[in-house]
Design an enzyme around this catalytic site. Structure first.
Site, PDB file in Angstrom:
ATOM      1  N   ASP A 105       0.768  -0.742   0.095  1.00  0.00           N
ATOM      2  CA  ASP A 105       0.136  -0.416   0.551  1.00  0.00           C
ATOM      3  C   ASP A 105       0.695   0.950  -0.132  1.00  0.00           C
ATOM      4  O   ASP A 105       0.599   2.210  -1.089  1.00  0.00           O
ATOM      5  CB  ASP A 105      -1.351  -0.316   0.913  1.00  0.00           C
ATOM      6  CG  ASP A 105      -0.001  -0.478   2.410  1.00  0.00           C
ATOM      7  OD1 ASP A 105       0.690  -0.724   2.016  1.00  0.00           O
ATOM      8  OD2 ASP A 105      -1.038  -0.195   3.531  1.00  0.00           O
ATOM      9  N   ARG A 170      -9.216   2.221   7.411  1.00  0.00           N
ATOM     10  CA  ARG A 170      -9.023   1.160   6.674  1.00  0.00           C
ATOM     11  C   ARG A 170      -9.717   1.177   5.544  1.00  0.00           C
ATOM     12  O   ARG A 170      -9.844   0.975   4.093  1.00  0.00           O
ATOM     13  CB  ARG A 170      -8.485   0.262   7.006  1.00  0.00           C
ATOM     14  CG  ARG A 170      -7.466  -0.507   7.326  1.00  0.00           C
ATOM     15  CD  ARG A 170      -7.590  -1.630   8.039  1.00  0.00           C
ATOM     16  NE  ARG A 170      -6.533  -2.180   9.025  1.00  0.00           N
ATOM     17  CZ  ARG A 170      -4.996  -1.930   9.183  1.00  0.00           C
ATOM     18  NH1 ARG A 170      -4.510  -1.929   8.014  1.00  0.00           N
ATOM     19  NH2 ARG A 170      -4.190  -2.711   9.906  1.00  0.00           N
TER      20      ARG A 170
HETATM   21  P1  IMP Z   1       8.070   1.296   5.920  1.00  0.00           P
HETATM   22  O1  IMP Z   1       8.656   2.085   6.522  1.00  0.00           O
HETATM   23  O2  IMP Z   1       8.331   1.204   4.344  1.00  0.00           O
HETATM   24  O3  IMP Z   1       8.493   0.222   6.525  1.00  0.00           O
HETATM   25  O4  IMP Z   1       6.541   1.003   6.037  1.00  0.00           O
HETATM   26  C1  IMP Z   1       5.613  -0.112   6.746  1.00  0.00           C
HETATM   27  C2  IMP Z   1       4.523   0.074   7.337  1.00  0.00           C
HETATM   28  O5  IMP Z   1       3.766   1.484   8.045  1.00  0.00           O
HETATM   29  C3  IMP Z   1       3.265  -0.186   5.693  1.00  0.00           C
HETATM   30  O6  IMP Z   1       3.144  -0.938   4.989  1.00  0.00           O
HETATM   31  C4  IMP Z   1       2.330   0.780   6.218  1.00  0.00           C
HETATM   32  O7  IMP Z   1       1.428  -0.051   6.566  1.00  0.00           O
HETATM   33  C5  IMP Z   1       2.574   1.707   7.664  1.00  0.00           C
HETATM   34  N1  IMP Z   1       2.697   2.951   6.995  1.00  0.00           N
HETATM   35  C6  IMP Z   1       3.587   4.012   6.674  1.00  0.00           C
HETATM   36  N2  IMP Z   1       3.400   4.951   6.420  1.00  0.00           N
HETATM   37  C7  IMP Z   1       2.247   4.933   6.636  1.00  0.00           C
HETATM   38  C8  IMP Z   1       1.583   6.486   6.703  1.00  0.00           C
HETATM   39  O8  IMP Z   1       0.976   7.863   6.500  1.00  0.00           O
HETATM   40  N3  IMP Z   1       0.482   5.696   6.713  1.00  0.00           N
HETATM   41  C9  IMP Z   1      -0.881   4.427   7.387  1.00  0.00           C
HETATM   42  N4  IMP Z   1       0.893   3.785   7.447  1.00  0.00           N
HETATM   43  C10 IMP Z   1       2.019   3.914   7.199  1.00  0.00           C
END
Ligand code: IMP
Length: 181
Positions: A105, A170
């Site tokens: 996402d 969601r």
């Molecule tokens: P990562 O920092 O790329 O590992 O992101 C991990 C997870 O953090 C993503 O798959 C989302 O589930 C969550 N995430 C990161 N940024 C956002 C945001 O702006 N809104 C909601 N969830 C987020």
């Protein structure tokens, strides 16, 4: 369509409407179909956030492919030195020799995607690429930048279309951005 919403203690403003999201998805489906012509592809949507994106995207990909939803879980290893150990759950088929497309996402720091890729690499896939609806380039610290990006966004918290704020938001059809007071 609401211009502003309140989830728990925070206010969010409309950021990307349903029509814009579907345009991003059509573009991604087209890019994936072109890139993987005649290749054996397996889509790995990473739960929880990607369920809505994955559902809409895969309906636009007009070809046969495998889909396996996965989740990264982190558990305490059983020796003192091991610390936390990451595990990929839900993958019930081998990816050996297949072209893997990880569906996210959002890619924020990129840490999740790096973990998924390192856990998959032991199974020798033919290739691994990342397809994400949203990408925050200024937050990215990872080793594996997404090849397919629906839309690059600024480094602010967003909810909706599968993405949550403490499990709220969601179910929204649109994407909302945290409103800074
Ligand atoms: P990562 O920092 O790329 O590992 O992101 C991990 C997870 O953090 C993503 O798959 C989302 O589930 C969550 N995430 C990161 N940024 C956002 C945001 O702006 N809104 C909601 N969830 C987020």
């Amino acid at each position: 369509m609401r211009k502003e919403i309140i989830l728990h203690d925070k206010t969010f403003k409309l950021y990307i409407d349903e029509y814009e999201i579907q345009k991003c998805i059509d573009k991604l489906a087209f890019e994936l179909m072109n890139y993987y012509t005649n290749k054996q592809v397996i889509l790995l949507p990473v739960l929880n956030g990607s369920f809505m994106f994955a559902s809409d995207l895969m309906k636009q990909i007009i070809r046969d492919l495998e889909v396996s939803f996965v989740k990264v879980s982190s558990y305490k290893g059983n020796t003192q030195t091991s610390g936390r150990v990451d595990e990929l759950i839900g993958l019930n088929t081998s990816v050996q020799g297949k072209h893997v497309v990880i569906l996210e996402d959002i890619v924020d720091t990129g840490i999740t995607v790096d973990k998924v890729i390192s856990l998959l690499s032991t199974d020798n896939p033919a290739s691994v690429e990342v397809c994400t609806l949203l990408f925050k380039p200024t937050a990215f610290l990872g080793k594996n930048p997404p090849r397919f990006v629906g839309r690059a966004i600024e480094n602010k918290f967003v909810v909706g279309y599968g993405l949550d704020y403490n499990e709220m938001g969601r179910n929204l059809k649109e994407i909302y951005q945290l409103k800074e007071e």
